[in-house]
Design an enzyme around this catalytic site. Sequence first.
Site, PDB file in Angstrom:
ATOM      1  N   TYR A 132      22.955  10.687  19.509  1.00  0.00           N
ATOM      2  CA  TYR A 132      22.242  11.145  20.690  1.00  0.00           C
ATOM      3  C   TYR A 132      22.120   9.967  21.654  1.00  0.00           C
ATOM      4  O   TYR A 132      21.675   8.885  21.278  1.00  0.00           O
ATOM      5  CB  TYR A 132      20.854  11.664  20.314  1.00  0.00           C
ATOM      6  N   GLN A 193      16.706  20.775  21.686  1.00  0.00           N
ATOM      7  CA  GLN A 193      17.741  21.795  21.469  1.00  0.00           C
ATOM      8  C   GLN A 193      19.062  21.159  21.032  1.00  0.00           C
ATOM      9  O   GLN A 193      19.815  21.741  20.241  1.00  0.00           O
ATOM     10  CB  GLN A 193      17.944  22.650  22.728  1.00  0.00           C
ATOM     11  N   ASN A 216      13.380  10.827  23.641  1.00  0.00           N
ATOM     12  CA  ASN A 216      11.968  10.930  23.993  1.00  0.00           C
ATOM     13  C   ASN A 216      11.155  11.549  22.861  1.00  0.00           C
ATOM     14  O   ASN A 216      11.664  11.751  21.748  1.00  0.00           O
ATOM     15  CB  ASN A 216      11.803  11.712  25.299  1.00  0.00           C
ATOM     16  N   SER A 239       9.549   0.220  22.425  1.00  0.00           N
ATOM     17  CA  SER A 239      10.160  -1.089  22.191  1.00  0.00           C
ATOM     18  C   SER A 239       9.091  -2.146  21.949  1.00  0.00           C
ATOM     19  O   SER A 239       7.979  -2.067  22.477  1.00  0.00           O
ATOM     20  CB  SER A 239      11.017  -1.493  23.392  1.00  0.00           C
ATOM     21  N   GLN A 261      11.487  -6.492  27.231  1.00  0.00           N
ATOM     22  CA  GLN A 261      11.089  -5.305  26.476  1.00  0.00           C
ATOM     23  C   GLN A 261      10.080  -4.465  27.243  1.00  0.00           C
ATOM     24  O   GLN A 261      10.090  -3.242  27.172  1.00  0.00           O
ATOM     25  CB  GLN A 261      10.520  -5.698  25.118  1.00  0.00           C
ATOM     26  N   HIS A 264      11.276  -1.522  29.384  1.00  0.00           N
ATOM     27  CA  HIS A 264      11.751  -0.270  28.772  1.00  0.00           C
ATOM     28  C   HIS A 264      10.808   0.895  29.060  1.00  0.00           C
ATOM     29  O   HIS A 264      11.248   2.029  29.171  1.00  0.00           O
ATOM     30  CB  HIS A 264      11.899  -0.441  27.260  1.00  0.00           C
ATOM     31  N   GLU A 329       9.741  -5.095  16.013  1.00  0.00           N
ATOM     32  CA  GLU A 329      11.139  -4.699  16.142  1.00  0.00           C
ATOM     33  C   GLU A 329      12.005  -5.934  16.408  1.00  0.00           C
ATOM     34  O   GLU A 329      13.028  -6.143  15.763  1.00  0.00           O
ATOM     35  CB  GLU A 329      11.263  -3.701  17.290  1.00  0.00           C
ATOM     36  N   HIS A 330      11.599  -6.758  17.370  1.00  0.00           N
ATOM     37  CA  HIS A 330      12.311  -7.994  17.726  1.00  0.00           C
ATOM     38  C   HIS A 330      11.366  -9.177  17.576  1.00  0.00           C
ATOM     39  O   HIS A 330      10.218  -9.108  18.011  1.00  0.00           O
ATOM     40  CB  HIS A 330      12.783  -7.958  19.178  1.00  0.00           C
ATOM     41  N   ASP A 363      20.514  -6.941  22.337  1.00  0.00           N
ATOM     42  CA  ASP A 363      20.627  -5.603  22.906  1.00  0.00           C
ATOM     43  C   ASP A 363      22.056  -5.248  23.275  1.00  0.00           C
ATOM     44  O   ASP A 363      22.421  -4.070  23.275  1.00  0.00           O
ATOM     45  CB  ASP A 363      19.747  -5.483  24.154  1.00  0.00           C
ATOM     46  N   GLU A 417      10.313  14.554 -23.905  1.00  0.00           N
ATOM     47  CA  GLU A 417      10.010  15.296 -22.684  1.00  0.00           C
ATOM     48  C   GLU A 417       9.974  16.796 -22.902  1.00  0.00           C
ATOM     49  O   GLU A 417       9.676  17.557 -21.984  1.00  0.00           O
ATOM     50  CB  GLU A 417      11.048  14.953 -21.602  1.00  0.00           C
ATOM     51  N   HIS A 422      18.593  19.575 -23.049  1.00  0.00           N
ATOM     52  CA  HIS A 422      19.064  18.224 -22.783  1.00  0.00           C
ATOM     53  C   HIS A 422      19.368  17.516 -24.103  1.00  0.00           C
ATOM     54  O   HIS A 422      20.427  16.867 -24.248  1.00  0.00           O
ATOM     55  CB  HIS A 422      17.989  17.414 -22.037  1.00  0.00           C
TER      56      HIS A 422
END
Length: 430
Positions: A132, A193, A216, A239, A261, A264, A329-330, A363, A417, A422
Amino acid sequence: MDVRRLDTRRADFDAQLTALLDRAPETSADVTRVVDGIVADIRARGDTALLELTNRFDRRTLNSAAAFEVPKVQWAAAWEAQPADLRAALEAAATRIRAYAERQKLAPFAFTDEFGNTLGQEVRALERVGIYVPGGKAAYPSSVLMNAIPAKVAGVDEIIMAVPAPAGELNAVVLAAAHLAGVDRIFTIGGAQAVAALAYGTATIPPVDKIVGPGNAYVAAAKRAVFGRVGIDSIAGPSEIVVISDGGSDPRWMAMDLFSQAEHGEDSEAILISPDAAFLDRVAAAMAERVTTLPREKIVRTSIGERGALILVRDLAEACALSNRIAPEHLELAVEAPRALIPQIRHAGAIFVGRHTPEAFGDYCAGPNHVLPTSRAARFSNPLGVYEFQKRSSLIECTTDGARPLAQIAGRIADAEGLQAHALSARDRG
């Protein structure tokens, strides 16, 4: 500009840090309700629902789901239309990303146990994945490269790209990057969708085995909703960047690293940690000066005002401990001896080592993937990599003699068990 100042020596530091790091609730009930309805609609009505939703949310007037697919000749034309210097930059970035990804491939193995049985692991690529990519006026060719190239290196048979085209607008640079990265098919669909269509398939959109890529709140909620039907990379949050500095870096560099950052989005998080109070003052001054030069000044000011911080610590050891608590993250280690700090870093999506290694390199072109865990998920998650597009199958092969001792072991445990079938299945080989 407004930026909060924190000090680990203050009695209220923990409360202030908790307030800074506290995120909004996971996903609002309203978003979840809308997404659940969209997913159910796509499952029930396929292309008909996808066409209606795309026309409504993306302000389009398509008459047929066949119009979603972008012809390959259009990608090739988009590539040729790009300026030569941009094509060269994209090619250089792709080469570096591919070279790094090649070193991540999982390998099969096999060995013989003490009874003469063969045990091992087979590695296979996923058959089809969906990536995506945000669309419209936004241009994120880097996301195309970062998501598609590791999948190609892994050996994925088919890569399907979903990119929304609001009001029919499709970014040519994104198409050019898809051409370069080796994407197989592109469909101009977006939002929840698109995720549902990739997960369940329609007459036009083939179902995939895994969905990766940013989006998003609706895209994130949809990925959560379809997980289990398909694999996903992660539920991405805003971010984040943490910079640890000893006070010896250029304050103007530090300001722009934080802004890289913050730009963003308003909910991005940018934090500088240092034991040098005077240095934090200089960075604050540099931030006030340099923010006025940015096209996204308003976004940066909001992000820094709401999620940014300059934190004074006692020493670099405390800075590392604080960074681990944040699990960013960074993480930039902008210090004189950065490698000495690496053993102290336990939680970070990516570590940028030294004063001359800004997060922006990661990046676009350093090589390691820029799809990283956010919202403290670096405590347990990994960057996107080739291994996300490979799966492992255990291999077990017993000889006649080698089966006998395993039959006794398995049979005895199965008895404990209470699983008689088994036990008998195992003992039949003994």
